[in-house]
Motif scaffolding. Structure first.
Motif, PDB file in Angstrom:
ATOM      1  N   ALA A  95      44.082  32.444  32.753  1.00  0.00           N
ATOM      2  CA  ALA A  95      44.831  33.329  31.880  1.00  0.00           C
ATOM      3  C   ALA A  95      44.008  34.541  31.488  1.00  0.00           C
ATOM      4  N   ASP A  96      44.691  35.646  31.262  1.00  0.00           N
ATOM      5  CA  ASP A  96      44.030  36.819  30.709  1.00  0.00           C
ATOM      6  C   ASP A  96      43.412  36.444  29.363  1.00  0.00           C
ATOM      7  N   GLY A  97      42.128  36.740  29.189  1.00  0.00           N
ATOM      8  CA  GLY A  97      41.446  36.399  27.953  1.00  0.00           C
ATOM      9  C   GLY A  97      40.706  35.082  27.984  1.00  0.00           C
ATOM     10  N   SER A  98      40.936  34.282  29.031  1.00  0.00           N
ATOM     11  CA  SER A  98      40.185  33.032  29.152  1.00  0.00           C
ATOM     12  C   SER A  98      38.778  33.326  29.652  1.00  0.00           C
ATOM     13  N   VAL A 142      32.681  40.633  31.557  1.00  0.00           N
ATOM     14  CA  VAL A 142      34.101  40.576  31.886  1.00  0.00           C
ATOM     15  C   VAL A 142      34.240  40.548  33.401  1.00  0.00           C
ATOM     16  N   VAL A 143      35.311  39.943  33.881  1.00  0.00           N
ATOM     17  CA  VAL A 143      35.621  39.971  35.308  1.00  0.00           C
ATOM     18  C   VAL A 143      37.049  40.484  35.464  1.00  0.00           C
ATOM     19  N   LEU A 144      37.198  41.531  36.259  1.00  0.00           N
ATOM     20  CA  LEU A 144      38.498  42.156  36.482  1.00  0.00           C
ATOM     21  C   LEU A 144      39.195  41.444  37.629  1.00  0.00           C
ATOM     22  N   VAL A 145      40.419  40.926  37.366  1.00  0.00           N
ATOM     23  CA  VAL A 145      41.141  40.089  38.327  1.00  0.00           C
ATOM     24  C   VAL A 145      42.583  40.577  38.434  1.00  0.00           C
ATOM     25  N   ASN A 146      43.089  40.662  39.637  1.00  0.00           N
ATOM     26  CA  ASN A 146      44.484  41.026  39.866  1.00  0.00           C
ATOM     27  C   ASN A 146      45.416  40.002  39.208  1.00  0.00           C
ATOM     28  N   ALA A 147      46.522  40.471  38.640  1.00  0.00           N
ATOM     29  CA  ALA A 147      47.441  39.582  37.922  1.00  0.00           C
ATOM     30  C   ALA A 147      47.969  38.466  38.823  1.00  0.00           C
ATOM     31  N   GLY A 148      48.296  38.810  40.064  1.00  0.00           N
ATOM     32  CA  GLY A 148      48.784  37.788  40.987  1.00  0.00           C
ATOM     33  C   GLY A 148      47.736  36.741  41.303  1.00  0.00           C
ATOM     34  N   ASP A 149      46.496  37.171  41.446  1.00  0.00           N
ATOM     35  CA  ASP A 149      45.411  36.213  41.695  1.00  0.00           C
ATOM     36  C   ASP A 149      45.181  35.327  40.479  1.00  0.00           C
ATOM     37  N   ALA A 150      45.249  35.922  39.289  1.00  0.00           N
ATOM     38  CA  ALA A 150      45.063  35.121  38.074  1.00  0.00           C
ATOM     39  C   ALA A 150      46.119  34.019  37.994  1.00  0.00           C
ATOM     40  N   ARG A 151      47.370  34.360  38.300  1.00  0.00           N
ATOM     41  CA  ARG A 151      48.434  33.338  38.282  1.00  0.00           C
ATOM     42  C   ARG A 151      48.166  32.274  39.329  1.00  0.00           C
ATOM     43  N   ARG A 206      34.758  36.852  30.472  1.00  0.00           N
ATOM     44  CA  ARG A 206      36.144  36.944  30.023  1.00  0.00           C
ATOM     45  C   ARG A 206      37.003  37.497  31.147  1.00  0.00           C
ATOM     46  N   VAL A 207      38.092  36.816  31.453  1.00  0.00           N
ATOM     47  CA  VAL A 207      39.025  37.288  32.476  1.00  0.00           C
ATOM     48  C   VAL A 207      39.834  38.456  31.916  1.00  0.00           C
ATOM     49  N   VAL A 208      39.842  39.553  32.652  1.00  0.00           N
ATOM     50  CA  VAL A 208      40.654  40.713  32.302  1.00  0.00           C
ATOM     51  C   VAL A 208      41.613  40.970  33.460  1.00  0.00           C
ATOM     52  N   VAL A 209      42.888  40.752  33.218  1.00  0.00           N
ATOM     53  CA  VAL A 209      43.874  41.060  34.251  1.00  0.00           C
ATOM     54  C   VAL A 209      43.899  42.574  34.438  1.00  0.00           C
ATOM     55  N   TYR A 210      43.740  43.008  35.682  1.00  0.00           N
ATOM     56  CA  TYR A 210      43.466  44.416  35.957  1.00  0.00           C
ATOM     57  C   TYR A 210      44.088  44.790  37.302  1.00  0.00           C
ATOM     58  N   PRO A 211      44.491  46.047  37.488  1.00  0.00           N
ATOM     59  CA  PRO A 211      45.132  46.438  38.747  1.00  0.00           C
ATOM     60  C   PRO A 211      44.149  46.660  39.890  1.00  0.00           C
ATOM     61  N   THR A 212      43.351  45.644  40.210  1.00  0.00           N
ATOM     62  CA  THR A 212      42.484  45.717  41.380  1.00  0.00           C
ATOM     63  C   THR A 212      43.260  45.203  42.588  1.00  0.00           C
TER      64      THR A 212
END
Length: 759
Positions: free
Chosen positions: A687-690, A673-682, A710-716
């Motif tokens: 997408a979360d789960g991609s 899994v890779v933890l990614v900030n929601a703003g960066d993912a957008r 797997r992308v995990v949107v996370y508060p990093t």
């Protein structure tokens, strides 16, 4: 009842994800601890074994190096410590029949988790040149094979002797003694990959490469700053010390790119309150951008200098050197640059400053989040500057606190496991043993990998650890190791390094910390040094996993006798039979160990001397604590890229994978899994789960790819990502290292995300 090991690798391609938790330990930790231990040991063995962990007459936990208090609980262990003990004291066994059924190619295709779950190694095993599987070998033949390959070397410097942090003081001292009598300083160790930056910075600034606090200092502190560290997973018993500090009135600032449950709230399972509400720990969370710590401490230093009466002028005048140059650099710190480097707000930094100024006794704790960047050494020097300004070294309740990882990693260095030994240490060895040790510096981890890659090293011998999985640039490291003539691993359990081999390979099974060690003179004990310089005994209580195991000291001594033969002047047979004889020699060689045997016999052991802490004496080149002034550095992030840090899950210890969950971060059933900030993912259109491939970018232009995360949107922190090692070590370039310390820069890897073929 203990369970059997898994027959097949578990599927990890669909991890379940929930939100992160906001408290650590509590009833849940008790349940996880007992279930994990019982799977490995069964109910009765679990109870008997865990009650001996970290007790004064028991054995030292083979996990982290956090110190024990003088008053011990009956259950003086944490969840991850219990898992480490259970993995070693397991009833599962890896026998010669296992190796007969599993060719090396089969084992090489298995995950590290599956390999480790198979159980304890029971016999010496040998992979002959051209062979496809390990076969049993006698100890005598195993030592002959090592002697053959070392004897064929053009120079002793073609051999590399690696050490992990589990190795006891006695084994480590004997190991370096053997290598140096052989004629080489090629003694890389796991410190090279973790706290080498701390040692480099602290030796230069305060004159000793260790922390300056004891456990009771944390209890007395007014302010504790925890930077680049996740104690809830990596050093869980530290949470008890932080809880006590809070109860005594301390305030805590945590500085980290990710929020971590253990620093938010601690549910101490030893107390009634802990089983319910627990205690809030962090007063101020500074969610810093990866690599921005030097800029933060530089600005805080500027602000302290600008505050009337804030500098301890008497301490600075009497005990420090280089203040004016440092002060000029600090006064030039720029607010805008600092906010850009850190990702923090002005209000957050000003609030931190207020807490700093209100504290008379400040401790800064740190771990890999500060030590594994290109600019780690100047970052830690800036932390020292910060403490020196207000006289916070050599004062009770104040000081530097690098929190070591493995249980005796600091002790191994004290015993001489170092590729760049001090001349005084070599002089003492020569005087005590009567041979001339080599003076040329040897290989650290990164240089050892280069030497193997380039054909300049041909024998690789590892005292514990999982070198291949722990090292950076996985493909380069594995190819380098495969060029060796011989690889040898002294191990308790199977791991990836056993299946990435030289032309010939040996696995030498050894006793664990939990096991009784009986030699010619009777039952033995070993000693370890914790993260705060306390030395104490460790006595195994269980019967050995196999009658074919040798202790680490016995392996070194028998190997040395076979390799060195009649030219050795060291009484190896005496040392193998009586570890007290080894400690008598340590007492005459290593400063601080006078009367070693008598002092370590006292319950709880003894504290090593530490001149800055004990006397406010600084054994540096200037004779004083050194302020330093270095340009502020922080990673530059190209557009469309993220800054990746590698980290542990809660179900692992270093490269040992206990399970596939990371429950504090809400991850279950998988590690890719890779933890990614929601703003960066957008912004990146993921997408979360991609599923994405992580591709690192570095100046050499080589593509390094870790597929299928797997992308995990996370508060990093914004612009920052995180993923578990060792899976992501493939992304860390071998030559991307910290200045001065040469530590791999595993906490600041520039990556791009590409849609995965598995998505």
């Amino acid at each position: 009842m203990a369970t059997k090991p898994p027959q097949a690798d578990p599927v990890q391609d669909a991890p379940q994800v929930a939100g992160p938790q906001h408290a650590a330990a509590g009833l849940a930790a008790i349940g996880h601890t007992l279930r994990a231990a019982q799977r490995q040991m069964g109910v009765r063995r679990t109870m008997l074994t865990l009650l001996n962990v970290n007790q004064k007459d028991g054995f030292d936990c083979p996990g982290c190096a956090w110190p024990e208090p003088d008053h011990r609980h009956k259950a003086e262990f944490c969840e991850n410590g219990a898992k480490a003990v259970a993995e070693e004291a397991t009833l599962r066994r890896v026998t010669p029949e296992f190796f007969a059924a599993h060719p090396v190619a089969d084992l090489a295709g298995r995950s590290g988790y599956w390999l480790g779950q198979q159980g304890r190694l029971t016999h010496p095993m040998y992979l002959p040149e051209g062979g496809d599987r390990y076969e049993p070998v006698t100890w005598e033949r195993a030592f002959d094979i090592v002697a053959e390959e070392i004897g064929a070397l053009a120079t002793p410097d073609e051999a590399v002797f690696y050490t992990s942090g589990r190795t006891s003081n006695e084994a480590a001292f004997l190991y370096q003694l053997f290598a140096r009598e052989l004629g080489t300083n090629n003694l890389p160790d796991c410190s090279n990959m973790c706290h080498e930056s701390s040692g480099s910075a602290l030796n230069e600034t305060i004159g000793i490469g260790k922390g300056s606090v004891l456990l009771e200092d944390l209890h007395r502190a007014d302010l504790i700053i925890v930077a680049g560290q996740n104690p809830g997973t990596n050093h869980p018993r530290m949470l008890t010390a932080l809880e006590e500090a809070k109860a005594n009135g301390a305030r805590i600032i945590s500085v980290n790119p990710l929020p971590e449950a253990g620093l938010e709230r601690f549910k101490n399972p030893q107390t009634a309150k802990g089983l319910t509400a627990g205690a809030a720990l962090t007063d101020l969370f500074l969610q810093i951008r990866i690599g921005g710590d030097q800029a933060l401490f530089r600005l805080l230093n500027k602000l302290v200098l600008e505050t009337e009466g804030a500098v301890d002028e008497e301490f600075v005048r009497e005990h420090t050197h280089g203040f004016e140059e440092f002060a000029a650099a600090a006064r030039a710190a720029d607010w805008d640059e600092t906010l850009r480097a850190t990702g923090l707000t002005r209000a957050e930094i000003e609030r931190a400053l207020g807490m700093v100024l209100a504290s008379r006794r400040t401790i800064v704790c740190w771990a890999m989040g500060l030590t594994q960047h290109k600019h780690s050494v100047p970052t830690i020097r800036e932390v020292v500057n910060f403490l020196l300004l207000r006289g916070n070294i050599g004062r009770p309740g104040a000081g530097v606190c690098p929190v070591r990882g493995h249980s005796n990693v600091q002790g191994d260095r004290t015993m001489g496991i170092f590729e760049r030994p001090a001349p005084a240490f070599l002089d003492a060895l020569e005087e005590e043993f009567g041979f001339t040790p080599p003076r040329a510096h040897g290989y650290d981890v990164v240089r050892a990998i280069r030497a193997l890659r380039d054909g300049e090293a041909k024998v690789f011998f590892a005292m514990g650890g999982n070198f291949v999985s722990a090292s950076p640039d996985t493909e380069v490291t594995e190819a380098a190791v495969r060029r060796a003539r011989l690889t040898v691993h002294v191990s308790t359990k199977l791991n990836r390094s056993h299946v990435v081999t030289g032309a010939r390979a040996l696995i030498l099974p050894t006793l664990g910390r939990t096991e009784r060690d009986v030699q010619d003179s009777g039952e033995q004990f070993v000693t370890v040094e914790d993260s705060m310089g306390m030395v104490h005994a460790s006595r195994g209580r269980l019967e050995p996993a196999s009658g074919h195991l040798l202790s680490e000291p016995a392996i070194v001594c028998r190997l040395a006798r076979r390799v060195l033969g009649g030219r050795s002047v060291v009484p190896w047979e005496e040392f193998a039979g009586d570890y007290a004889a080894v400690r008598d020699r340590i007492a005459r060689v290593v400063p601080g160990f006078t009367d070693f045997n008598a002092r370590v016999a006292r319950p709880g052991g003894f504290a090593l001397p530490h001149a800055p802490r004990d006397e406010r004496r600084f054994p540096t080149a200037t004779g004083k604590a050194n302020f330093t002034a270095a340009p502020v550095e922080y990673p530059e992030l190209p557009e469309g890229r993220l800054l990746l840090q590698t980290l542990r899950s809660h179900d692992q210890y270093n490269t040992t994978i206990y399970g596939l969950d990371d429950r504090y971060r809400g991850i279950r059933g998988g590690r890719r899994v890779v933890l990614v900030n929601a703003g960066d993912a957008r912004a990146l259109g993921v997408a979360d789960g991609s599923y994405v491939d992580l591709v690192s970018e570095w100046k050499d232009g080589v593509e390094r790819r870790a597929p299928g995360f797997r992308v995990v949107v996370y508060p990093t922190a914004r612009g920052c990502a995180a993923a578990y090692y060792p899976e992501t070590n493939v992304l860390v370039p071998l030559d991307a290292t910290a200045d001065t310390s040469n530590t791999p820069a595993s906490k600041s890897v520039v990556v791009r995300l590409e849609q995965s073929a598995t998505d």
